[in-house]
Design a protein around this motif. Structure first.
Motif, PDB file in Angstrom:
ATOM      1  N   THR A 297       0.617  30.633 -21.151  1.00 44.46           N
ATOM      2  CA  THR A 297      -0.657  31.234 -20.337  1.00 44.46           C
ATOM      3  C   THR A 297      -1.484  31.610 -21.494  1.00 44.46           C
ATOM      4  N   ARG A 298      -1.032  32.037 -22.736  1.00 49.96           N
ATOM      5  CA  ARG A 298      -1.866  32.393 -23.906  1.00 49.96           C
ATOM      6  C   ARG A 298      -2.138  31.142 -24.749  1.00 49.96           C
ATOM      7  N   TRP A 299      -1.542  30.090 -24.641  1.00 53.92           N
ATOM      8  CA  TRP A 299      -1.776  28.990 -25.451  1.00 53.92           C
ATOM      9  C   TRP A 299      -3.344  28.472 -25.370  1.00 53.92           C
ATOM     10  N   GLY A 300      -3.954  27.931 -26.435  1.00 52.05           N
ATOM     11  CA  GLY A 300      -5.153  27.528 -26.371  1.00 52.05           C
ATOM     12  C   GLY A 300      -5.202  25.929 -26.537  1.00 52.05           C
ATOM     13  N   GLY A 301      -6.152  25.201 -26.156  1.00 48.03           N
ATOM     14  CA  GLY A 301      -5.929  23.723 -26.352  1.00 48.03           C
ATOM     15  C   GLY A 301      -4.889  23.203 -25.440  1.00 48.03           C
ATOM     16  N   SER A 302      -4.801  21.955 -25.826  1.00 45.37           N
ATOM     17  CA  SER A 302      -3.482  21.056 -25.347  1.00 45.37           C
ATOM     18  C   SER A 302      -2.222  21.464 -26.011  1.00 45.37           C
ATOM     19  N   ALA A 303      -1.145  21.744 -25.224  1.00 47.62           N
ATOM     20  CA  ALA A 303       0.071  21.718 -25.821  1.00 47.62           C
ATOM     21  C   ALA A 303       1.013  20.473 -25.936  1.00 47.62           C
ATOM     22  N   ILE A 304       0.237  19.300 -25.290  1.00 46.08           N
ATOM     23  CA  ILE A 304       1.062  17.957 -25.188  1.00 46.08           C
ATOM     24  C   ILE A 304       1.241  17.650 -27.114  1.00 46.08           C
ATOM     25  N   PRO A 305       0.277  17.678 -28.111  1.00 45.06           N
ATOM     26  CA  PRO A 305       0.680  17.423 -29.307  1.00 45.06           C
ATOM     27  C   PRO A 305       1.866  18.279 -29.890  1.00 45.06           C
ATOM     28  N   LEU A 306       2.052  19.475 -29.388  1.00 43.54           N
ATOM     29  CA  LEU A 306       3.157  20.301 -29.819  1.00 43.54           C
ATOM     30  C   LEU A 306       4.543  19.719 -29.569  1.00 43.54           C
ATOM     31  N   PHE A 307       4.617  19.408 -28.064  1.00 38.54           N
ATOM     32  CA  PHE A 307       5.808  18.750 -27.783  1.00 38.54           C
ATOM     33  C   PHE A 307       6.011  17.145 -28.336  1.00 38.54           C
TER      34      PHE A 307
END
Length: 424
Positions: A297-307
């Motif tokens: 819920t805190r994350w900013g932007g897309s998390a897809i590149p992280l995974f």
């Protein structure tokens, strides 16, 4: 559009699906849960049924699989997927031993000089009992194998330690997880959670968090899978975080590579901060729950590149950004949890809870009944809120939690007490 399969069925997986859906992915979950079914496709495939999970990933032609819980990681699901050319987020079976065996992980820490409590390992119940009776001081008793967060007893005296040894080692209350026991010296200080995502060589540090494992206010009662969490905790200042990275994270990742199992995926380290010094309590080789609810819920932007970056071995272009300065998660649990609990009790007020600003309600143990959602697990819901300050996040989370009703609801009122100015 990316097609992603999330393996698992808890609030952690609901938070991951929620984040990825917001980021524009087509998300499937197996087995998922009743809340996930509201925003993504769910498939009735058990998380630990490796053959069925692999077959599902192939049938769906997914771009990425994210493995949520520890059991399929320890069993080697990522290895199976990778062998077929399917990108998978999570460590190999060899690397997952850091969580799958407490004895292995403690020996690993000793080999690489990673700060942790002194320990002894036992496979003989009588020897373990003799040790704690001779010690006559507070000790921590841990089942070596996976135990769903219930394999640790922080014993205040020898009698309590002996009781844990009898239950885990002789009665096999946790099954084969208690065949080997690790007995540690007790550490005193605030406990925190630190997550990084690694690609085998590089890592991206996420925000620190603090979980509350005891069932009752004031950190009393038995351990649970987690009754709430918040991020960030004040005891992890810049200096403490530097020590965590340099003394724990980096030597851990170097050690994994040196021993032939480079770590890819989420490494979640449970730490005790003792007089400003981080000491490792345990490794987890996946995202924490309920910490993930706070982080996503805190994350900013897309998390897809992280995974994707971790799964494919290249995080060089990924940076952490945070939209919300603070978040707090309150778990609503069933009557009797962490022991036996009833199921099928109607849940009311979910719509009203979701109307509170900054709130997302993640499902952990629910099912669809005739008239709506009903309880179906020990931890039922994870009510999570963001805020400009931690107090604002707490006020929002508790306001939403108080709008949700089911018979026998258990909720801690003091989540974040070490950082908040006012109780809720």
């Amino acid at each position: 559009m990316k097609r992603i399969l999330v393996v698992g069925s808890g609030a952690r997986e609901h938070a991951l699906v929620w984040r990825l859906t917001r980021d524009g992915a087509e998300v499937h979950a197996a087995p998922g849960n009743a809340g996930i079914a509201e925003i993504g496709a769910v498939h009735a495939v058990a998380a630990d049924d490796l053959d069925a999970q692999v077959a599902l990933a192939q049938r769906l032609k997914v771009d990425l699989v994210i493995v949520g819980p520890e059991a399929p990681l320890v069993a080697g699901l990522v290895d199976r997927l990778s062998a077929l050319g399917i990108a998978a987020f999570g460590p190999s079976k060899a690397a997952a031993r850091l969580e799958g065996s407490k004895a292995f992980s403690k020996d690993f820490m000793v080999r690489y000089g990673i700060p942790t409590a002194g320990h002894r390992t036992f496979t003989d119940v009588e020897e373990a009992l003799a040790f704690v009776r001779a010690a006559q001081r507070p000790l921590v008793v841990k089942a070596d194998g996976l135990a769903a967060g219930k394999g640790v007893v922080v014993a205040k005296d020898a009698d309590e330690a002996a009781d844990a040894i009898e239950r885990f080692g002789r009665a096999r209350e946790l099954g084969d997880a208690g065949a080997t026991l690790v007995i540690e010296e007790t550490l005193v200080g605030p406990e925190v959670s630190y997550h990084v995502v690694a690609d085998g060589t590089r890592y991206v540090a996420l925000a620190p968090a603090q979980d509350h494992k005891r069932i009752f206010d004031g950190d009393r009662g038995p351990n649970t899978g987690g009754m709430g969490a918040y991020s960030p905790p004040p005891m992890v200042d810049a200096e403490v975080e530097r020590k965590i990275r340099e003394r724990v994270i980096e030597p851990t990742l170097r050690g994994c590579a040196a021993e032939g199992f480079p770590f890819r995926g989420a490494l979640f380290v449970g730490l005790m901060i003792v007089d400003g010094e981080p000491m490792v309590l345990e490794y987890n080789t996946r995202f924490g729950d309920p910490e993930t609810e706070c982080l996503m819920t805190r994350w900013g932007g897309s998390a897809i590149p992280l995974f994707e970056g971790a799964a494919k071995g290249d995080l060089s272009a990924v940076q952490t950004t945070w939209d919300a300065p603070a978040s707090l998660c309150v778990v609503l649990a069933s009557e009797g949890y962490p022991g036996a609990y009833p199921k099928g009790r109607p849940i009311e007020g979910l719509e009203r809870a979701a109307e509170v600003a900054g709130v997302v309600v993640f499902h952990a143990g629910t099912a669809r009944g005739e008239g709506g959602f009903v309880t179906a697990g020990g931890r039922v819901l994870a009510v999570t809120a963001t805020g400009v300050t931690l107090d604002e996040a707490a006020d929002r989370a508790y306001a939403a939690a108080d709008r949700i009703r089911f018979e026998g609801k258990q909720v801690r009122r003091d989540i974040g007490w070490q950082a908040r100015r006012t109780p809720s």
